[in-house]
Design an enzyme around this catalytic site. Structure first.
Site, PDB file in Angstrom:
ATOM      1  N   LYS A   1      -7.769   1.629  -3.116  1.00  0.00           N
ATOM      2  CA  LYS A   1      -7.432   1.155  -1.761  1.00  0.00           C
ATOM      3  C   LYS A   1      -7.588   2.287  -0.733  1.00  0.00           C
ATOM      4  CE  LYS A   1      -5.070  -1.005   1.580  1.00  0.00           C
ATOM      5  NZ  LYS A   1      -5.380  -2.202   2.259  1.00  0.00           N
TER       6      LYS A   1
ATOM      7  N   THR B   1       0.868  -1.179   0.000  1.00  0.00           N
ATOM      8  CA  THR B   1       0.000   0.000   0.000  1.00  0.00           C
ATOM      9  C   THR B   1       0.900   1.223   0.000  1.00  0.00           C
ATOM     10  OG1 THR B   1      -1.664  -1.164   1.306  1.00  0.00           O
ATOM     11  CG2 THR B   1      -1.816   1.235   1.230  1.00  0.00           C
TER      12      THR B   1
ATOM     13  N   LYS C   1      -1.815   4.917   8.688  1.00  0.00           N
ATOM     14  CA  LYS C   1      -1.011   5.037   7.456  1.00  0.00           C
ATOM     15  C   LYS C   1      -1.917   5.312   6.249  1.00  0.00           C
ATOM     16  CE  LYS C   1       1.544   2.318   4.108  1.00  0.00           C
ATOM     17  NZ  LYS C   1       2.097   1.058   3.674  1.00  0.00           N
TER      18      LYS C   1
END
Ligand code: NAD
Length: 294
Positions: free
Chosen positions: A168, A93, A243
């Site tokens: 995402k 990611t 994050k």
């Protein structure tokens, strides 16, 4: 049998590589951490001493690394020496900008590349039930699909370079915001003398219904498999939620998108992490809202 180089054999990459071994591929792995290398070796991965050694004869290269800087550093190191017909897949990611830069590095050598971040966590990585969100050309996607299908059960082509990362961070911004919303409702319900089960029974079949409630319920009881029943062991750690929320905020700033709730969610998770709870499941934010972490 295909030769697959796998770089980054941590909590996610380790079990993903192991699933490729189970599917009878030759997997050559590399990780900076000796502990990750030992586990991968036990899972049947051929562990080598550098990223360059891992990719030299690979038909497919997969990276699963902490952040964009690691991906760009590894991709710029390996791209000069990989085979001409290699397929490069990054499952980490990372920020959309880094993902696009990685694709650009691959394009300089005319290589097929895909950004393919995942959702499903460590459980999904072990059970090969991950969802992949892919960005890149149709040709790269079609070639990657059989390999991704050994590690996941849902593979979605979201668009061109960077589209997987975009999907995402948008998805996880919804998740962070919705978990806080569900947690706030349970805290208010507690103050009003409402039982957890009563609120769950109503909201889970009404307009408040969402994944954070019905699959990941932040109070113990109504959903026996949710981390709340296991002392908030992750699951999906609050540090990783922070994050992803930060990546969403960086993207919102870059593009001028208005995301006030995403910004608030990032702030709340930053406070929660700052209090030392980054290793807990992200649904433990309910304890922060109850004031227990102050
Ligand atoms: P991790 O820290 O367990 O694994 C990362 C691995 O990369 C480590 O073993 C580290 O030693 C290795 N590494 C770092 N730099 C390297 C380099 N230059 N060369 C070789 N190896 C290197 O992290 P993780 O939980 O496996 O997550 C990996 C990625 O997946 C992250 O981008 C994360 O955001 C994403 N992700 C994680 C989860 C989860 O639940 N853990 C869920 C979805 C997505």
């Amino acid at each position: 049998m295909t030769t697959i180089a796998f770089i980054g054999l941590g909590n996610m990459g380790g079990p993903m590589a192991a699933n490729l071994v189970k599917a009878d591929h030759e997997v050559i792995g590399f990780d900076l951490s000796p502990a990750s290398c030992d586990q991968a070796r036990a899972d049947g991965v051929t562990v080598v001493g550098s990223a360059l050694d891992a990719v030299r004869n690979a038909d497919v290269v997969i990276t699963m690394l902490p952040a964009g800087t690691h991906v760009l550093s590894v991709w710029s190191t390996i791209i000069p020496i990989v085979k001409d017909d290699v397929l490069l897949i990054d499952c980490s990611t990372v920020d959309v900008d880094s993902a696009r830069k990685a694709h650009a590095l691959a394009r300089e050598r005319n290589l097929l590349s895909l950004d393919a971040p995942v959702s499903g966590g460590v459980g999904g990585a072990k059970g090969a039930t991950l969802t992949f969100m892919a960005g890149g050309s149709e040709a790269a996607f079609e070639r990657a699909k059989p390999f991704l299908s050994h590690m996941g059960k849902r593979i979605v082509h979201c668009g061109e370079a960077g589209a997987g990362q975009a999907a995402k961070i948008c998805n996880n911004m919804i998740l962070g915001i919705s978990m806080i919303g569900v947690a706030e409702a349970f805290v208010l319900g507690e103050k009003l003398g409402l039982s957890h089960q009563a609120l769950f029974d109503v909201a889970s079949t009404s307009s408040g219904q969402c994944w954070s409630l019905t699959t990941y319920c932040p109070v113990p009881g109504p959903v026996p498999t949710s981390p709340a029943n296991n002392n908030y062991q992750p699951g999906f750690a609050a540090a990783l939620m922070l994050k992803d929320l930060k990546l969403a905020q960086d993207a919102a700033l870059d593009t001028g998108a208005v995301t006030p709730l995403g910004a608030e969610a990032a702030q709340l998770y930053a406070l929660f992490n700052g209090d030392g709870h980054g290793g807990e499941d992200f649904s433990a934010i309910i304890n922060f809202l109850r004031g227990r972490t102050a």
